[in-house]
Design an enzyme around this catalytic site. Structure first.
Site, mmCIF file in Angstrom:
data_model
loop_
_atom_site.group_PDB
_atom_site.id
_atom_site.type_symbol
_atom_site.label_atom_id
_atom_site.label_comp_id
_atom_site.label_asym_id
_atom_site.label_seq_id
_atom_site.Cartn_x
_atom_site.Cartn_y
_atom_site.Cartn_z
ATOM 1 N N ARG A 54 0.845 -1.199 0.000
ATOM 2 C CA ARG A 54 0.000 0.000 0.000
ATOM 3 C C ARG A 54 0.882 1.252 0.000
ATOM 4 O O ARG A 54 0.496 2.302 -0.504
ATOM 5 C CB ARG A 54 -0.975 0.013 1.189
ATOM 6 N N TYR A 107 -14.204 17.900 -14.248
ATOM 7 C CA TYR A 107 -14.784 16.554 -14.249
ATOM 8 C C TYR A 107 -15.890 16.470 -13.185
ATOM 9 O O TYR A 107 -15.712 16.940 -12.068
ATOM 10 C CB TYR A 107 -13.658 15.564 -13.961
ATOM 11 N N ASP A 179 -5.163 19.205 -13.265
ATOM 12 C CA ASP A 179 -5.550 17.910 -13.823
ATOM 13 C C ASP A 179 -5.285 17.987 -15.329
ATOM 14 O O ASP A 179 -5.922 18.742 -16.056
ATOM 15 C CB ASP A 179 -7.040 17.662 -13.511
ATOM 16 N N LYS A 203 -7.686 7.187 -19.035
ATOM 17 C CA LYS A 203 -8.022 7.775 -20.317
ATOM 18 C C LYS A 203 -6.880 7.563 -21.316
ATOM 19 O O LYS A 203 -6.561 6.444 -21.630
ATOM 20 C CB LYS A 203 -8.375 9.254 -20.115
HETATM 21 C C1 LIG Z 1 -12.062 10.506 -15.789
HETATM 22 C C2 LIG Z 1 -11.518 11.745 -15.225
HETATM 23 C C3 LIG Z 1 -11.217 11.844 -13.859
HETATM 24 C C4 LIG Z 1 -11.472 10.716 -12.898
HETATM 25 O O1 LIG Z 1 -10.646 9.624 -13.146
HETATM 26 P P1 LIG Z 1 -11.036 8.100 -12.766
HETATM 27 O O2 LIG Z 1 -9.861 7.333 -13.259
HETATM 28 O O3 LIG Z 1 -12.323 7.773 -13.449
HETATM 29 O O4 LIG Z 1 -11.184 8.052 -11.281
HETATM 30 C C5 LIG Z 1 -10.678 13.031 -13.408
HETATM 31 N N1 LIG Z 1 -10.465 14.078 -14.233
HETATM 32 C C6 LIG Z 1 -10.753 14.021 -15.545
HETATM 33 C C7 LIG Z 1 -10.494 15.208 -16.386
HETATM 34 C C8 LIG Z 1 -11.301 12.862 -16.086
HETATM 35 O O5 LIG Z 1 -11.601 12.819 -17.383
#
Ligand SMILES: *Cc1c(COP(=O)(O)O)cnc(C)c1O
Length: 398
Positions: A54, A107, A179, A203
């Site tokens: 972890r 998001y 992000d 993604k």
């Molecule tokens: C999908 C996404 C998230 C969240 O990510 P997960 O892997 O689904 O937890 C956060 N920010 C953006 C811009 C996203 O497209």
């Protein structure tokens, strides 16, 4: 000149028997030769010793190191999902009821976390239009700890002036958290002043829609703070990635540069064609995009403007009918998420951004008929366009 793909390429790891891929660490716990070393490791003073998975594992460290290289940060820590990275980062930085200034177009899950869950821990968020510097300045209070934004926002594809906002954040002693999920390789937020860079690996970076994953890229100090056995949000909230997953994501990362170029070329082509056909289209690569020039000041040019675009179908009914028809014609999938080989489309107002109340959606320009596309790796994009155009005409969007 800094090139993130070269940085990834320069990192090679071998398996324990000379394999061309690193061995996968298949253990949750690790032996110590002496009891003293175990104590030192818990105290955080035994570099290179593994303790418990972890906290960290060899496979997770390989992937973290590659992503730190890509984002040009000292260190990184992978997490079980993008939300695992986002929530751990914000909770670590918002100690003692710290206030957050956040872009309002983010998001949906991040929005819901900031708006509904974080206040239960004493921290509140002011949501602003991130393209308006005065709005950001006015929102900052004596309790503010961080400014939070997405380089290219979801789903409206607004582009933040990272350098300007970073300079402002630092003048007030705040951390800028970015992000960068929509623009890997294209934008390197750290080089523009961001303190923490986050990705949902789910993604583009993994790119095969077979797992969720996340990463936090930052200074060695901050990453160590997150992993601290006594007070680290990654360690204690437990959103740890599994070694098998980090090994498979590392292999997919090796082709990210090729994929991003193809996503960008295809999205640029479709965006131009859609716009010429008279469809309301938003794509940072279009001259009509309000932040087209800003994106070009920030980008690593060869990776383009990314694979995300939106069109306005006019109404939710038309948007839904168009998406269903395109799926029937095998042009893509009606699915949330992005960065897959296949085109994915969804109507954000009723899916990924449904956490945002209807009146707020309207105010930020998130219309009912909006369709968000993650453009795939299609070999012949002209052929795809012709087929999409037929669908668009059949539904009566134009
Ligand atoms: C999908 C996404 C998230 C969240 O990510 P997960 O892997 O689904 O937890 C956060 N920010 C953006 C811009 C996203 O497209």
């Amino acid at each position: 000149m800094f090139n993130p793909a070269d940085k990834i390429q320069d990192l090679q790891y071998f398996g324990e028997f000379g394999g061309v891929n690193p061995s996968i660490s298949d253990s949750s716990t690790y032996t110590f030769l002496s009891a003293k070393t175990m104590f030192d490791t818990f105290e955080g003073n035994a570099d290179g010793c593994y303790l418990y998975s972890r906290h960290s594992s060899p496979s997770n460290l390989y992937l973290s190191q590659a992503l730190a290289a890509m984002e040009n940060t000292e260190s990184a820590n992978v997490t079980a999902s993008g939300m695992g990275a986002i929530t751990a980062t914000i909770m670590q930085l918002c100690k003692g009821g710290g206030h957050v200034v956040s872009s309002r177009t983010i998001y949906g899950g991040t929005y819901a976390f900031l708006k509904n869950l974080l206040p239960q821990f004493g921290s509140h968020t002011t949501f602003v239009d991130i393209t308006k510097m005065e709005a950001i300045e006015q929102a900052v209070t004596s309790k503010t700890k961080i400014i939070y934004l997405e380089s290219v926002s979801n789903p409206l594809l607004e582009v933040a002036d990272i350098k300007k906002i970073a300079d402002f954040a630092h003048s007030r002693g705040l951390k800028l958290v970015v992000d960068n999920t929509f623009s890997p390789l294209s934008v390197t937020p750290k080089n523009l002043g961001a303190d923490v860079v986050i990705h949902s690996l789910t993604k583009y970076i993994n790119g095969s829609s077979d797992t969720v994953g996340g990463v936090i890229c930052s200074t060695l100090d901050f990453i160590n703070e997150l992993k601290d056995v006594n007070s680290g949000a990654c360690m204690l909230l437990g959103s740890t990635m599994d070694s098998f997953r980090s090994a498979s994501i590392l292999k997919n990362l090796r082709t990210l540069h090729l994929r991003m170029k193809q996503h960008s070329v295809n999205a640029q082509y479709l965006a131009e064609k859609f716009e010429q056909a008279g469809i309301k289209t938003v794509y940072p690569g279009l001259k009509s995009h309000p932040s087209h020039e800003l994106f070009k000041q920030m980008w690593n040019e060869e990776y383009g403007f990314g694979g995300m675009l939106t069109i306005d179908a006019g109404s939710l009914e038309k948007a839904n009918a168009l998406m269903e028809l395109m799926q029937n014609r095998n042009l893509g999938y009606l699915a949330v998420s992005l960065g897959f080989y296949k085109t994915l489309f969804s109507a954000p107002g009723t899916s990924t951004s449904s956490e945002i109340p209807a009146d707020e959606q309207l105010e930020m320009g998130l219309s009912d008929g909006l369709i968000r596309f993650s453009i795939g790796l299609d070999n012949d994009i002209e052929r795809t366009y012709q087929e999409m155009l037929k669908c668009i005409k059949e539904i009566g969007v134009i």
